[in-house]
Design a protein around this motif. Sequence first.
Motif, PDB file in Angstrom:
ATOM      1  N   VAL C 356       0.849  -1.197   0.000  1.00 48.49           N
ATOM      2  CA  VAL C 356       0.000   0.000   0.000  1.00 48.49           C
ATOM      3  C   VAL C 356       0.885   1.248   0.000  1.00 48.49           C
ATOM      4  O   VAL C 356       1.981   1.247   0.568  1.00 48.49           O
ATOM      5  CB  VAL C 356      -0.964  -0.018   1.218  1.00 48.49           C
ATOM      6  CG1 VAL C 356      -0.216   0.173   2.520  1.00 48.49           C
ATOM      7  CG2 VAL C 356      -2.056   1.020   1.057  1.00 48.49           C
ATOM      8  N   VAL C 360      -0.098   8.339   0.964  1.00 50.71           N
ATOM      9  CA  VAL C 360      -1.375   9.009   0.670  1.00 50.71           C
ATOM     10  C   VAL C 360      -2.468   8.613   1.663  1.00 50.71           C
ATOM     11  O   VAL C 360      -3.645   8.861   1.428  1.00 50.71           O
ATOM     12  CB  VAL C 360      -1.840   8.715  -0.785  1.00 50.71           C
ATOM     13  CG1 VAL C 360      -0.896   9.367  -1.777  1.00 50.71           C
ATOM     14  CG2 VAL C 360      -1.949   7.216  -1.043  1.00 50.71           C
ATOM     15  N   GLU C 361      -2.089   8.016   2.763  1.00 50.16           N
ATOM     16  CA  GLU C 361      -3.053   7.701   3.818  1.00 50.16           C
ATOM     17  C   GLU C 361      -3.445   8.963   4.590  1.00 50.16           C
ATOM     18  O   GLU C 361      -2.793   9.998   4.489  1.00 50.16           O
ATOM     19  CB  GLU C 361      -2.409   6.760   4.841  1.00 50.16           C
ATOM     20  CG  GLU C 361      -2.115   5.371   4.389  1.00 50.16           C
ATOM     21  CD  GLU C 361      -1.304   4.630   5.453  1.00 50.16           C
ATOM     22  OE1 GLU C 361      -1.375   3.411   5.490  1.00 50.16           O
ATOM     23  OE2 GLU C 361      -0.600   5.320   6.231  1.00 50.16           O
ATOM     24  N   ASN C 362      -4.470   8.817   5.409  1.00 47.50           N
ATOM     25  CA  ASN C 362      -4.830   9.866   6.365  1.00 47.50           C
ATOM     26  C   ASN C 362      -5.037   9.199   7.722  1.00 47.50           C
ATOM     27  O   ASN C 362      -6.136   8.725   8.032  1.00 47.50           O
ATOM     28  CB  ASN C 362      -6.120  10.572   5.923  1.00 47.50           C
ATOM     29  CG  ASN C 362      -5.888  11.483   4.728  1.00 47.50           C
ATOM     30  OD1 ASN C 362      -5.406  12.594   4.880  1.00 47.50           O
ATOM     31  ND2 ASN C 362      -6.212  10.986   3.538  1.00 47.50           N
ATOM     32  N   LEU C 363      -3.966   9.160   8.512  1.00 48.75           N
ATOM     33  CA  LEU C 363      -4.068   8.474   9.801  1.00 48.75           C
ATOM     34  C   LEU C 363      -4.749   9.363  10.837  1.00 48.75           C
ATOM     35  O   LEU C 363      -4.546  10.582  10.863  1.00 48.75           O
ATOM     36  CB  LEU C 363      -2.679   8.058  10.292  1.00 48.75           C
ATOM     37  CG  LEU C 363      -1.941   7.045   9.421  1.00 48.75           C
ATOM     38  CD1 LEU C 363      -0.716   6.517  10.164  1.00 48.75           C
ATOM     39  CD2 LEU C 363      -2.846   5.883   9.016  1.00 48.75           C
TER      40      LEU C 363
END
Lengths: 425, 425, 425
Positions: C356, C360-363
């Motif tokens: 993955v 570009v995640e949003n933790l």
Amino acid sequence: MFSKEDNEILCRVGPGTPMGKTFRSMWMPFMLPEELPAPDCPPVRVRLLGEDLVAFRDSEGRIGLLDRYCPHRRVDLFFGRNEECGLRCVYHGWKFDVTGKIVDMPAEPENTQMKEDTRIKSYPVIEWGGVIWAYMGDQATMPAKPPEMEWGLVPAEARFITKRLQRTNYAQGVEGGIDSSHVGILHSHLDPEHPELPFRQRQISPNLAIPYLASDTAPRFFIRPTNYGMAIGARRNASDEEYYWRVTQYLAPFYTMIAPLREGRAFMGHAWTPIDDHNCWVFTMTWNSDRPLDADELDHGAVHSEVTDDGTYRPLLSSENDYGLDRVRQKLYSSTGIEGIGMQDTAIQESMGAIVDRSVENLGSGDAAIAGFRRSILKLAKERESSARLEIADNPQWFRVRSTAAILPHGTDFLEGTAAYTKVD
Amino acid sequence: MFSKEDNEILCRVGPGTPMGKTFRSMWMPFMLPEELPAPDCPPVRVRLLGEDLVAFRDSEGRIGLLDRYCPHRRVDLFFGRNEECGLRCVYHGWKFDVTGKIVDMPAEPENTQMKEDTRIKSYPVIEWGGVIWAYMGDQATMPAKPPEMEWGLVPAEARFITKRLQRTNYAQGVEGGIDSSHVGILHSHLDPEHPELPFRQRQISPNLAIPYLASDTAPRFFIRPTNYGMAIGARRNASDEEYYWRVTQYLAPFYTMIAPLREGRAFMGHAWTPIDDHNCWVFTMTWNSDRPLDADELDHGAVHSEVTDDGTYRPLLSSENDYGLDRVRQKLYSSTGIEGIGMQDTAIQESMGAIVDRSVENLGSGDAAIAGFRRSILKLAKERESSARLEIADNPQWFRVRSTAAILPHGTDFLEGTAAYTKVD
Amino acid sequence: MFSKEDNEILCRVGPGTPMGKTFRSMWMPFMLPEELPAPDCPPVRVRLLGEDLVAFRDSEGRIGLLDRYCPHRRVDLFFGRNEECGLRCVYHGWKFDVTGKIVDMPAEPENTQMKEDTRIKSYPVIEWGGVIWAYMGDQATMPAKPPEMEWGLVPAEARFITKRLQRTNYAQGVEGGIDSSHVGILHSHLDPEHPELPFRQRQISPNLAIPYLASDTAPRFFIRPTNYGMAIGARRNASDEEYYWRVTQYLAPFYTMIAPLREGRAFMGHAWTPIDDHNCWVFTMTWNSDRPLDADELDHGAVHSEVTDDGTYRPLLSSENDYGLDRVRQKLYSSTGIEGIGMQDTAIQESMGAIVDRSVENLGSGDAAIAGFRRSILKLAKERESSARLEIADNPQWFRVRSTAAILPHGTDFLEGTAAYTKVD
């Protein structure tokens, strides 16, 4: 000759490419309403212009088209729950409405600011004319309406639309759709009574009602750029003073039209929507401008849709089984030994590879429409390079045309001579 | 040590590569006549030296080998109609004869100059000696004849030829074909009565008639460069004053030969024709230089051809099913637990990967023939770099040799001592 | 935000990579003893940290882990014969013992020096605690023992270990294993009696025995770096003066633990062993620290192991069949419509792709453990860069911890308050 560079421009449709930007300036058909049959029905994977997306119809019947991957941890939203006006990711429960707004984040504190600050990529969707349309460009330049194709304007009972997967770039499809010089060969039947005769004497024209098609297999083609794209006139000899003209259209960026073989019968046309650089959806539209379709017309439209019923719209036949090629049938009954006009077209177009190398072709006079299409769409891409919006996207009424056939005296301009028949009111 | 660079030269066969140019200077067997059984039979897809081609037999029985793709719009000519002395593309009807000349263009004006000016790539083909041969080089340097292999010279009833696909580079095949030190191990049977004995005491030589094979598993190898490639002498002790010699050959660029296990029995040999860098055709030739093959010899030849009957010549067993590996059989009855000499060879050769990394091998004295083959073929590629034609290609009579076995007194040169038996008149 | 560069460091495990070197400094579980059930049983293909290997159990019961390819001619040793204290390549008979020493070369002269000079790559193997462990680093820095995980210390009848293939990088697995905020959503059941209610009112906690899990779906997470890796405290409200804490662990480099839902019940944990950058083995350990496992506990452990019985440990369900996703079940009975906790986890983790894009995640605050794991393991890789051995590898007793749950008064440190329960003697 078409250069390798132009071929790249013609065929690449991903974000940031010239053609990708052109297509993103217009509404595009990409789904059938049957794929999202009811509120809160299962979400559907969508791939469009090389982007992975997911479509869903919410509890109010609205359609959403979102990034396939949740912005939280990138889980595939196809696995999501479609419930109470939103699509919920099943990993940590983030929930999105059809506009891409986040409406729930159960594992975060109730009033977290993240809910406001985070968004998912989403595209506007319209349901019109028997298909579902997406607009993937800037919100600021969104055209007011999809193109006013006649098949969209007629009542639902007067049209029939099918969809199937083709494993080629969209341009190979468009080129097949406007290439009327292949019709008498690829789709011809053969007289089974006389296998000893040469091929060209055994060919039976796809439609016996039009003697000119059989008597003149090498028509002259006339290409005329228009505001919607291009009109194609195929001229055959009819009598000493008259020509038989078939007038068909290419409409930007990927629509094609075919004239009916008999007056009063259904029109046919296609949209070749790019899934990505190597695949496209073939939508086949059959419509009658005057009345509901009859059983015959529905039957004829259905030959383009022999696909699996698992939601993938893959044809039952494919390159893996040589499209059902039957060499005995090919010897005796048909040019190809492949059953069905749609499958014959797909077999040929896919056999070139997903992106054919146009720099090594040898185009002849029968390929004038092919060359015209390439010029037309490259010109459109150039317009898009210098302008954020396309004139054609803001003039949906330009698409109000249809195909026709007519016998005209020598000396008559084919567009003028058929203007009354090709105009959709 | 064999360098990575030499490995590249050895294995790459595409247009313009050193080995590709070498192979393109000679006639190569690539099909069985059974694949094109009759005039106007279906065309067949061919891939050879990395080029995609199509073969067909025309109405007069002549064989054509053309580019797979129509020069007009790049449609796959496999879908073409084979009719009236030519292969016709079904898209717009362009038709080609066996020499690659265009004989019809139905969608173009009758006397178009395009018909003369456009050609399709085509290669000369010869049917001789039970196989179909192609020459893929310059017309100017075309050798007059294929190599005069003995299996090509004997009458049809005295030979039996099979074909199967192997998913490796051709060189892995050649190396297996000349590597006689593996025979007593890979192909050995085991005494099932005494599973408690050590492996080497349980091994039963593939042929009981030759006691020397079992008594001496580590023969000394003598390599002798020849005009056709290389002669290999495998020397085993026979008595205090004599050696038992087995003399086999490598013939450029990819032929191998095996001596019969008993006098008067059939000879065997292989051609390892490169399909592309990663695949080759294994032709197995069984022939008797004196008389028609008997049932036993035919049976023995057939073990190399257990392939699917769909025209792909794929073995029924493959890496997907571990070649039918049976661990109980391996424990009790055979080295490998895999049935059939051909499948044992293929399993082992494919297990190395399509192109084995020869730079990390550890060759021993038993691998002298392997090393000799590499030197021999790299030398040939060097000759080709400096000359448009190869001497060997213009001397087909150099290939008139066969394998043999003989007991010779100490001190006798093995090639001189067997010259009478290895020469084909 | 996690950079693309750090994501590369986190996920790449091949030879020479920072994480690859880290993993090669420790013993790693990679097989179940059932895969090598008896002396001289068939060899097994192994892929570990991107290296192709073969494992075998010799006549004395010792396990060898060798390079997959014979150093002679690179034949796949999976096809080898396992016999008389060694694995024999079937091509030319080279034979290797479990230490990688060559003990036979039948096609070479009896006293060849090659036998001494040539070796095959081999790795030490230990069988301990119900799994087989490998050490793939330098001999000089080999840790004395594997980590003393409690599931390894208990008697065999008190543990149950399964294995299944997951088609993702190991890190996605670890992150799923320590991410307790997904439990109440991904794994939740729904009240089938009231489909009209909103999702969050229909959710039934996976275990009714713990009311706090259902009443507080957004616990606060507290991360505490430890010598073994990291302790995670999940805090929920229990009463006005007390919190309900669940304490779980991440143990370097790829172990996770889950607290039992009721006291006295079995513990569970996972090892996520990297096969290569894109695949990992999921070992699921179920163990009871006090007594043999009962039928219920065995049943619960088994839900993680519905795999094919062909030795590949592939789950019966996979992305090819959407993990058996049933949209009706998803509407009525469960969040996902996918059966089984293990399959729900795998579906979600594989749906992100094999690696993955963490950039570009949003933790959110619920992802504190995820962020903590990344810091922890990157720190370990940094330690390895500056030192040939890892302190943690030489302190197997640091791994003597277990998960727990407890109600603690406000103000009590969660690690101190649970120290008596989390320590394994």
